[in-house]
Enzyme design. Structure first.
Site, PDB file in Angstrom:
ATOM      1  CE  LYS A 194      44.584  31.228   8.713  1.00  0.00           C
ATOM      2  NZ  LYS A 194      43.511  32.141   9.130  1.00  0.00           N
ATOM      3  CE  LYS A 247      47.698  33.685   8.291  1.00  0.00           C
ATOM      4  NZ  LYS A 247      46.406  34.070   8.728  1.00  0.00           N
TER       5      LYS A 247
END
Ligand code: PBG
Length: 322
Positions: A194, A247
């Site tokens: 992330k 992400k």
């Protein structure tokens, strides 16, 4: 001119193109993110995410039912509590907004997979994803709270826990806590990779989770790093992650591909709020064909190697793809 090889032969008609198409999107690929807030009959539009809402539990159940009818199999829930404090205690409260929402959806909507996002930032008054001391986000004390949150979400009936806070060791801590509480069957979908991204802007409006000081660069990853993504993912695999997430999605297709090639776990990619907002905004201005660009982006994310895509377009596009 004597061309023997003519790739255009296979592009002549839509039927031929469909026959040789390598990547096909299906509603089965999608996870639909939803924001749940207190109250009744609340359906509060999120300004920077047209088509997305803060939903009270009754409205959340309706939205989930409708999405299920449109072919969506999984939702991921984000709680927007009324009360926030330094320790994010509503994240792991037995009657917290997320726990009540999970119970209601599992009770009312048949066969829906409920994924619970496990993070503290929506529940802390400072907006960071962990415990703060002297303006630092402490790692190990945050793990205890994340583990408690995961267990409370599993007790409420969550089918999958998705930890997103990027503390070191979070998968191990959550796995141990879930197993200790008898939830050894509950998978962990780790937000393994992330990035500290500007693309989360609209989400922070939706979840009211903007950090009140500093930023998340001390725990989320530097967008410039690719090898580090593989180290992050490898740690999560060792600690028992069942699925790996990358992400944001579209700006990180190289990372999705690299994670896909290195690991054989299912790979999820999150088309985040900023990706969604940009497509919606340009579409509204008439500068792009919104639906076409949305489908093209999602196809690219799948082509790069994602098995599962978290997207705010899920419901809108599911009906079209069915
Ligand atoms: C919680 C979390 C965030 C997102 C998903 N889980 C926000 C953040 O890290 O700031 C972002 C999702 C999106 O932008 O759509 N930590």
């Amino acid at each position: 001119m004597n061309l023997i090889r003519r790739p255009r032969r296979l592009r002549r008609t839509e039927s031929i193109r469909a026959l040789v198409r390598e990547t096909k999107l299906s509603p089965d690929d999608f996870v639909y993110p939803l924001f749940v807030c207190e109250g009744e009959g609340v359906r509060r539009a999120i300004g920077s995410m047209p088509g997305c809402f803060n939903l009270s539990i009754d409205e959340l159940v309706k939205e989930t039912e409708a999405a299920r009818r449109d072919g969506i199999r999984a939702v991921i829930l984000f709680g927007v509590p009324d009360e926030k404090d330094a320790a994010g205690s509503q994240a792991y409260a037995e009657d917290g907004i997320t726990q009540r929402a999970i119970r209601a959806v599992k009770r009312e909507v048949k066969e829906i997979v409920v994924i619970a996002d496990d993070c503290l930032c929506e529940y802390t008054d400072h907006g960071h994803c962990g415990v703060i001391k002297d303006c630092e986000v402490l790692n190990d004390p945050s793990l205890d709270l994340l583990a408690r949150t995961a267990v409370s979400q599993a007790e409420a009936g969550a089918d999958i826990i998705a930890p997103s806070n990027m503390m070191d060791g979070f998968v191990e801590a959550i796995r141990a806590a879930l197993d200790g509480a008898g939830f050894e069957q509950i998978p962990i979908m780790s937000y393994a990779v992330k990035y500290a991204s500007g693309f989360y802007g609209p989400f922070r409006e939706a979840a009211q989770s903007t950090p009140q000081f500093g930023d998340r660069r001390g725990y989320q990853m530097d967008p410039a790093n690719a090898r580090e993504a593989l180290r992050e993912a490898a740690l999560d695999v060792e600690q028992g992650a069942d699925m790996l997430m990358v992400k944001p999605a579209l700006p990180y297709l190289d990372i999705i591909r690299a994670v896909r090639e290195r690991f054989d776990l299912p790979v999820a990619a999150y088309q985040v709020s900023g990706e969604y907002a940009m497509i919606k905004a340009a579409g509204r201005l008439g500068w792009i064909d919104e639906e076409r660009v949305a489908l093209e982006s999602l196809t690219s994310i799948k082509r790069a190697g994602a098995d599962i895509i978290l997207t705010y377009f899920a419901r809108e596009l599911a009906a079209k793809l069915a």
